[in-house]
Design an enzyme around this catalytic site. Structure first.
Site, PDB file in Angstrom:
ATOM      1  N   SER A   1       0.530  -1.118  -0.118  1.00  0.00           N
ATOM      2  CA  SER A   1       0.376  -0.013   0.225  1.00  0.00           C
ATOM      3  C   SER A   1       0.684   1.347  -0.074  1.00  0.00           C
ATOM      4  O   SER A   1       1.604   1.643  -1.021  1.00  0.00           O
ATOM      5  CB  SER A   1      -1.159   0.006   1.116  1.00  0.00           C
ATOM      6  OG  SER A   1      -1.373   1.357   0.861  1.00  0.00           O
TER       7      SER A   1
ATOM      8  N   ASP B   1      -9.329  -4.638  -6.413  1.00  0.00           N
ATOM      9  CA  ASP B   1      -8.446  -3.934  -5.209  1.00  0.00           C
ATOM     10  C   ASP B   1      -9.684  -2.392  -4.543  1.00  0.00           C
ATOM     11  O   ASP B   1      -9.700  -2.120  -5.850  1.00  0.00           O
ATOM     12  CB  ASP B   1      -7.290  -3.518  -4.830  1.00  0.00           C
ATOM     13  CG  ASP B   1      -6.961  -2.676  -3.283  1.00  0.00           C
ATOM     14  OD1 ASP B   1      -7.706  -2.198  -3.328  1.00  0.00           O
ATOM     15  OD2 ASP B   1      -5.498  -2.772  -3.603  1.00  0.00           O
TER      16      ASP B   1
ATOM     17  N   HIS C   1      -8.093  -5.226  -1.715  1.00  0.00           N
ATOM     18  CA  HIS C   1      -6.964  -4.385  -1.071  1.00  0.00           C
ATOM     19  C   HIS C   1      -5.749  -5.709  -0.104  1.00  0.00           C
ATOM     20  O   HIS C   1      -4.317  -5.414  -0.080  1.00  0.00           O
ATOM     21  CB  HIS C   1      -6.377  -3.336   0.476  1.00  0.00           C
ATOM     22  CG  HIS C   1      -5.608  -2.735  -0.092  1.00  0.00           C
ATOM     23  ND1 HIS C   1      -4.768  -2.306  -1.231  1.00  0.00           N
ATOM     24  CD2 HIS C   1      -5.116  -1.833   0.913  1.00  0.00           C
ATOM     25  CE1 HIS C   1      -3.823  -1.854  -0.665  1.00  0.00           C
ATOM     26  NE2 HIS C   1      -4.044  -0.754   0.339  1.00  0.00           N
TER      27      HIS C   1
END
Length: 735
Positions: free
Chosen positions: A590, A665, A697
């Protein structure tokens, strides 16, 4: 590098207990749950302050129960409800008491919507009659008891409903709810993700009024994701997602009077965001937190249903203000508030008119959790990093800021769950050398009364593995002492050179260097250390718990100072005699993937390898609330967005780069990875990548995590090891 005077070593006790077996950690064990810690699920303190309840799951019968325990003895008093005795449901996943604790809402068939939001089939269980009633035939969201327990408010298809439990009558509060247009009573995608709440309605103390937020997302751009599934043709998931600089939902606040079934609009100035609503102890007064789009101007309104709204507190910041759940009203409607306005996060006491009465906590350290106020002893309970930014301790202090007392005693991460009357608390403690342990403690002194749960079995199990100590220290780069941990191979030889693999996250206010028990990734790092890598993590500028100035230095420049710190730290570590400076890798997920991508580009003379999982590659692609909090809008700060985006300099890639993303995601869209791939292709740069169909995600489900970590491990071995893919720990030159 400067080391702490007292170095914390992971598994100091374990290493001395290690058996001759010397087992090696495997990825199958890590992702198969072999190292799971025991905990306490869904704990609720009963209002008498002497008992608590826990949700228990019987693995043999596959049933759940809410069991009541006595604080003093820790012995089970009774089972309040068990699904074994309910013919309508096999089990339930959560429970919520009514205020008088005569009823429970039980959740079944729960399915995730986004990160926090859930749809489920919910029942009301009457403890006295043992009667179970279905709230609604359809799956609903956020069922919530009225204060007297006679009604339940909930959201169905973006509208609010109220059910009278005695009569069974249901009234519809709103009628204009429509998917991807109007939402009543629950938050839109970006509020849920970035303001961290879903239920956007609240009962007043008498149950006469229900306040709620309405989201008009008609002008918010839609984002679509292909869902590949298992059918002949893919489908699409379409939802409203405001990217940086784009239209957000128009929000409005309303109150519904239950008796008359009438709705009033609440008129608020500058209400661009409404991140929190909460009724005060005065049944006629609703508190409303309102922010501007930049999130650096916050107003606390008190809205009287009969008189209108007034601002009682107004706070501004040159960068941004974090939203919290710490607002607490005392009996006289004065209130507790937390703020970074003196440079560190501290606790303040204001009168009901908004006059500052006292700054309760002070010092060059941060309050990290506010637990509550005990009016009988006039004490506030909180958690802070006063004992070092990598530690957490539990404290008590008088409302006037005097008689502060540290209640926790062990160095590491302590957190507390207090009984309703604040006479006891359950302390959760872990450190780098001790898995989580739950104890019953006296809130007056902090004294441990009894142990509730330990993880001694895990500790014993780990003694048979080749575990290396996690060493905490600081490293001075760019004028700052940055917190760091390092794991060396068990058979570490200072006369050899080792490849270095670095991990970081680096997002604003985050922390990865903390004195707490291992998460799943830490077991992976131990596995890598067994293979001959040195693994390290550095929390650079922009991370949390070291004051507002340290955290907010990245304002309008995400990816600049954080990347500079990781590159400088890697260079400095590469100068150590036992680090092979030609074999330094970095990875992250991320925000950490955004960082690792930037590091291998801007630090191409330092990093030879990088892995980026679900990375942001341009903040233009990310959501409005998060991104603009730290960057303002792209229209106002184009250079801040573009000069730190790896899409702007793909030609800098020289090392080995693995790019990973899930196509499902909804948070960091796979668009980020596709655009990065295209930039690298057009720059004629070779790279590796992996796409996980329909994975969100977190990239998990079935064998997904196992396959992912095998892929990453193989990539590390291939590019930080020798040409054959084996770890080649070379001797020092001229040794």
């Amino acid at each position: 590098m400067k080391k702490y005077s007292l170095m914390f070593l992971l598994f100091v006790g374990l290493v001395s207990l290690a058996t001759a077996q010397n087992q090696k950690i495997t990825l199958e064990e890590i992702w198969g749950g072999a190292f799971r810690t025991e905990g306490m699920d869904v704990l609720h303190s009963m209002k008498n302050g002497q008992q608590y309840t826990v949700l228990n799951f019987d693995r043999n019968t596959r049933t759940t129960s809410v069991d009541k325990y006595n604080y003093e003895t820790l012995e089970k008093v009774e089972t309040i409800v068990s699904s074994q005795n309910l013919s309508e449901i096999a089990n339930f996943s959560s429970y919520t008491f009514s205020a008088d604790e005569s009823k429970l809402i039980l959740a079944t068939n729960v399915e995730a919507v986004f990160r926090r939001s859930r749809l489920g089939t919910y029942y009301v269980y009457d403890i006295a009659s043992k009667k179970l009633d279905l709230i609604a035939d359809d799956k609903i969201q956020e069922p919530t008891f009225s204060p007297d327990g006679s009604k339940v408010a909930y959201v169905l298809n973006n509208n609010i409903f109220i059910k009278n439990l005695a009569s069974g009558e249901t009234i519809q509060v709103t009628t204009d709810g429509e998917k991807n247009k109007i939402i009543n009573g629950v938050t839109d995608w970006v509020y849920e993700e970035e303001f961290a709440f879903v239920r956007a309605f609240d009962w007043n103390s008498t149950g006469e009024y229900l306040a709620y937020i309405r989201f008009d997302e008609s002008e918010v751009p839609e984002f679509s994701m292909d869902v590949y599934g298992e059918t002949l043709y893919p489908t699409q998931q379409v939802f409203k997602y405001p990217k940086a600089g784009e239209n957000n939902s128009n929000v409005s606040l309303h109150t519904f009077e239950v008796a008359s079934k009438t709705t009033k609009n609440v008129d608020l100035e500058d209400a661009y965001y409404i991140p929190r609503i909460q009724w005060t102890n005065d049944a006629d007064v609703l508190s409303v937190q309102v922010m501007n789009r930049h999130q650096n101007d916050m107003k606390l309104y008190f809205y009287n249903v009969n008189k209108g709204a007034e601002v009682v507190l107004h706070e501004t910041d040159k960068a941004y203000i974090d939203v919290t759940d710490n607002l607490t009203f005392l009996a006289d409607n004065s209130f507790i508030w937390t703020s970074e306005k003196d440079g560190y996060n501290h606790i303040y006491h204001y009168s009901k008119s908004g006059k500052l009465l006292n700054q309760i906590t002070k010092g060059a350290w941060e309050v990290t959790s506010y637990y509550g106020y005990d009016d009988k002893t006039d004490r506030i309970f909180y958690q802070s990093v006063e004992n070092g930014s990598i530690n957490r301790d539990v404290y008590a202090i008088k409302l006037n800021g005097k008689d502060k007392k540290r209640l926790s005693s062990e160095e590491g991460t302590n957190s507390a769950t207090f009984s309703a009357d604040f006479s006891y608390y359950i302390n959760s403690f872990s450190s780098a050398s001790m898995p989580t342990r739950y104890t019953l403690n006296d809130s007056k002194t902090g004294k441990e009364l009894k142990e509730i749960v330990n993880n001694n079995q895990l500790l014993k199990k780990m003694s048979s593995y080749e575990i290396s100590p996690k060493e905490f220290s600081t490293i001075n780069v760019n004028g700052n002492d940055l917190n760091m941990w390092m794991i060396k191979p068990k058979n570490f030889d200072p006369n050899k050179k080792y490849p270095l693999f670095m991990y970081q996250y680096s997002g604003p206010g985050s922390q990865q260097v903390a004195n707490r028990w291992m998460a799943s990734n830490d077991y992976w790092y131990e596995m890598l250390a067994e293979k001959g890598y040195i693994v390290a993590c550095v929390d650079g500028r922009g991370t949390g718990f070291k004051g507002a100035e340290f955290k907010k230095v990245t304002y309008k420049e995400l990816g600049k100072y954080e990347v500079e710190d990781q590159i400088a730290a890697a260079k400095k570590l590469g100068e150590l005699p036992y680090i092979d400076q030609d074999r330094i890798g970095i990875w992250g997920w991320s925000y950490g993937g955004f960082m690792s991508t930037n590091c291998i580009l801007k630090g191409n003379d330092v990093f030879s390898m990088a892995i980026a999982v679900a990375p942001v590659t341009s903040w233009r692609f990310y959501d409005s609330i998060y991104t603009e909090r730290y960057m303002q809008t792209p229209q106002e700060n184009a250079s801040g967005y573009d000069e730190n985006s790896p899409l702007s300099y793909p030609e800098l890639l020289q090392g080995d780069y693995l790019l990973i993303h899930g196509t499902g995601d909804d948070n960091v869209h796979v668009q980020n990875t596709m655009r990065m791939a295209e930039a690298l292709i057009q720059a004629n740069k070779q790279f590796d990548w992996a796409i996980y169909p329909d994975k969100n995600h977190g990239i998990y489900g079935g064998n997904t995590r196992l396959q992912l970590y095998i892929k990453m491990t193989n990539f590390i071995d291939a590019h930080l090891g020798d040409a054959s893919g084996e770890i080649n720990v070379s001797k020092k030159i001229n040794n």
